[in-house]
Design an enzyme around this catalytic site. Structure first.
Site, mmCIF file in Angstrom:
data_model
loop_
_atom_site.group_PDB
_atom_site.id
_atom_site.type_symbol
_atom_site.label_atom_id
_atom_site.label_comp_id
_atom_site.label_asym_id
_atom_site.label_seq_id
_atom_site.Cartn_x
_atom_site.Cartn_y
_atom_site.Cartn_z
ATOM 1 N N GLN A 185 0.955 -1.368 0.296
ATOM 2 C CA GLN A 185 0.162 -0.134 -0.194
ATOM 3 C C GLN A 185 0.853 1.556 -0.223
ATOM 4 O O GLN A 185 2.059 1.715 0.829
ATOM 5 C CB GLN A 185 -1.005 -0.007 1.312
ATOM 6 C CG GLN A 185 -1.908 -1.246 1.495
ATOM 7 C CD GLN A 185 -3.062 -1.062 0.392
ATOM 8 O OE1 GLN A 185 -2.854 -0.104 -0.608
ATOM 9 N NE2 GLN A 185 -3.679 -2.248 0.469
ATOM 10 N N ASP A 295 -9.904 -7.658 -1.299
ATOM 11 C CA ASP A 295 -9.266 -6.697 -1.716
ATOM 12 C C ASP A 295 -8.566 -6.850 -3.354
ATOM 13 O O ASP A 295 -7.314 -7.098 -3.390
ATOM 14 C CB ASP A 295 -8.623 -6.423 -0.568
ATOM 15 C CG ASP A 295 -8.000 -4.789 -0.592
ATOM 16 O OD1 ASP A 295 -8.230 -4.419 -1.753
ATOM 17 O OD2 ASP A 295 -6.589 -4.597 0.083
ATOM 18 N N CYS A 320 -10.495 -0.228 -4.129
ATOM 19 C CA CYS A 320 -9.669 0.635 -5.168
ATOM 20 C C CYS A 320 -10.129 0.950 -5.888
ATOM 21 O O CYS A 320 -9.830 1.950 -6.549
ATOM 22 C CB CYS A 320 -8.089 0.231 -5.252
ATOM 23 S SG CYS A 320 -8.060 -0.815 -6.851
ATOM 24 N N GLU A 354 -9.711 5.338 -1.676
ATOM 25 C CA GLU A 354 -10.288 4.007 -1.171
ATOM 26 C C GLU A 354 -11.606 3.465 -0.285
ATOM 27 O O GLU A 354 -12.039 4.147 0.344
ATOM 28 C CB GLU A 354 -8.877 3.049 -1.003
ATOM 29 C CG GLU A 354 -8.365 1.308 -0.537
ATOM 30 C CD GLU A 354 -7.698 1.142 -1.262
ATOM 31 O OE1 GLU A 354 -7.556 -0.213 -1.103
ATOM 32 O OE2 GLU A 354 -7.167 1.762 -1.842
#
Length: 364
Positions: A185, A295, A320, A354
């Protein structure tokens, strides 16, 4: 300016993102949106620059979207960590002093951490020989951080190819080994908020198990495993899987296993009976799954994986790309409710955001 940076506009931009995400969630009843803001300066832990040559002078360069041929010199990069800005100057000065480093240097990449570690990658349009390695070792000592040299079909690691990060998640310290060519990240401060949010919203399940798809280097599953009896993470990237295994050891998390498998393949094996040796090795029947965390990349989940989510009582979806997240969870609306939702401002000064939702199965 070749990159978006407007601190004076940050509050308005954050409000606009919050309103946009709330609008996307219009079809769902949900609690108040939690908003996790970013620092306005020095928040990116990694950065990469073209290295441009004009006669005797060379400089870091970026390009405006409307003209990819004209380089724009970058002397400071206030969206990146303070350490990246310090190293930009040191590396640029050294390259101008040392023709061996400068010759056909094409790109420079920096990876840093909140704990003060860094990795510098120099990418070339030529092969790198013994003389370059000699000079790189010298400058590595001067800069105080490891150097990697890259060229076509060549990767020279002078010392190590990772940085050591320390993050505070839900009040607890965790260590993560982050590799040069592995995903991490970019905004470490917001990452800490994001993972803490997931940990806090999955408490009270110590007699059940967790599955995470797209687990990367264990960024979510390692801190979350404390909430569960056992945890299983799946990931397709070999680099990320190896990193996750190391991070499990670093943090001494005995109840978490990582398996190398794409989410699409996992879903096809589990739901459709597709044969796979790797899937058999998971011993799925030994788990009592309650919660799944996904994710995924910007494209979202495939239809089979969305169908697989229905096997879990709780779904934590971090994305995202909230548009594809909303499309995916639309198929769950009849059976699930949103118990938590959040905006994580990983990418200030851009339209990207996000988002996260926690879905709980509606009890009949």
């Amino acid at each position: 300016m070749p990159f978006p940076f407007a601190p004076e506009q940050y509050e308005d931009q954050l409000t606009e993102k919050s309103n946009r995400l709330t609008e996307l969630l219009t079809d769902w009843e949900h609690p108040e949106l939690e908003v996790f803001r970013s620092e306005t300066h020095y928040y990116r832990m990694r950065a990469e620059f073209r290295y441009w040559h004009e006669g005797d002078r060379s400089f870091y360069a970026m390009f405006a979207p409307e003209d990819r041929r004209k380089p724009i010199e970058v002397t400071t990069f206030p969206v990146a960590s303070k350490l990246i800005n310090e190293l930009m100057t040191k590396v640029n000065d050294a390259v101008h002093q040392d023709e061996e480093l400068r010759n056909k240097l094409f790109q420079v990449e920096f990876l840093t951490t909140t704990s003060g570690d860094a990795l510098i990658t120099l990418i070339y349009h030529r092969q790198l020989g013994d003389e370059w390695q000699e000079r790189a070792k010298y400058w590595q000592e001067q800069w105080g951080f490891p150097v990697i040299g890259r060229a076509r079909k060549l990767r020279l690691v002078m010392d190590r190819d990772y940085v050591q990060e320390s993050l505070t998640i839900a009040g607890q310290p965790f260590k993560f080994r982050q590799y040069e060519n592995g995903f991490t990240q970019p905004n470490a401060g917001v990452c800490q908020y994001m993972v803490s949010w997931a940990v806090n919203h999955t408490q009270g399940t110590s007699d059940k198990d967790l599955m995470e798809m797209y687990c990367g280097n264990g960024n979510f599953s390692i801190p979350m495993a404390q909430n569960f009896r056992k945890a299983l993470g799946t990931e397709i990237s070999r680099t990320s899987v190896n990193s996750a295994q190391e991070n499990i050891e670093l943090n001494q998390v005995p109840n978490l296993k990582i398996a190398r498998m794409a989410s699409e393949d996992l879903s096809n094996c589990w739901l459709k009976g597709q044969k796979s040796r790797r899937f058999d090795e998971f011993e799925i029947d030994s788990y009592d799954f309650d919660t799944v965390l996904v994710d995924p990349p910007r494209a979202g989940l495939d239809d089979t994986t969305v169908e697989l989510l229905k096997r879990f009582r709780r779904i934590v979806y971090v994305s995202c790309n909230p548009e594809t997240m909303i499309e995916n969870i639309a198929a769950l609306k009849d059976d699930y409710k949103i118990s938590a939702c959040a905006l994580f401002d990983q990418f200030p000064y851009t339209h990207h955001m996000e988002a996260g939702v926690v879905l709980e199965r509606i009890e009949s």
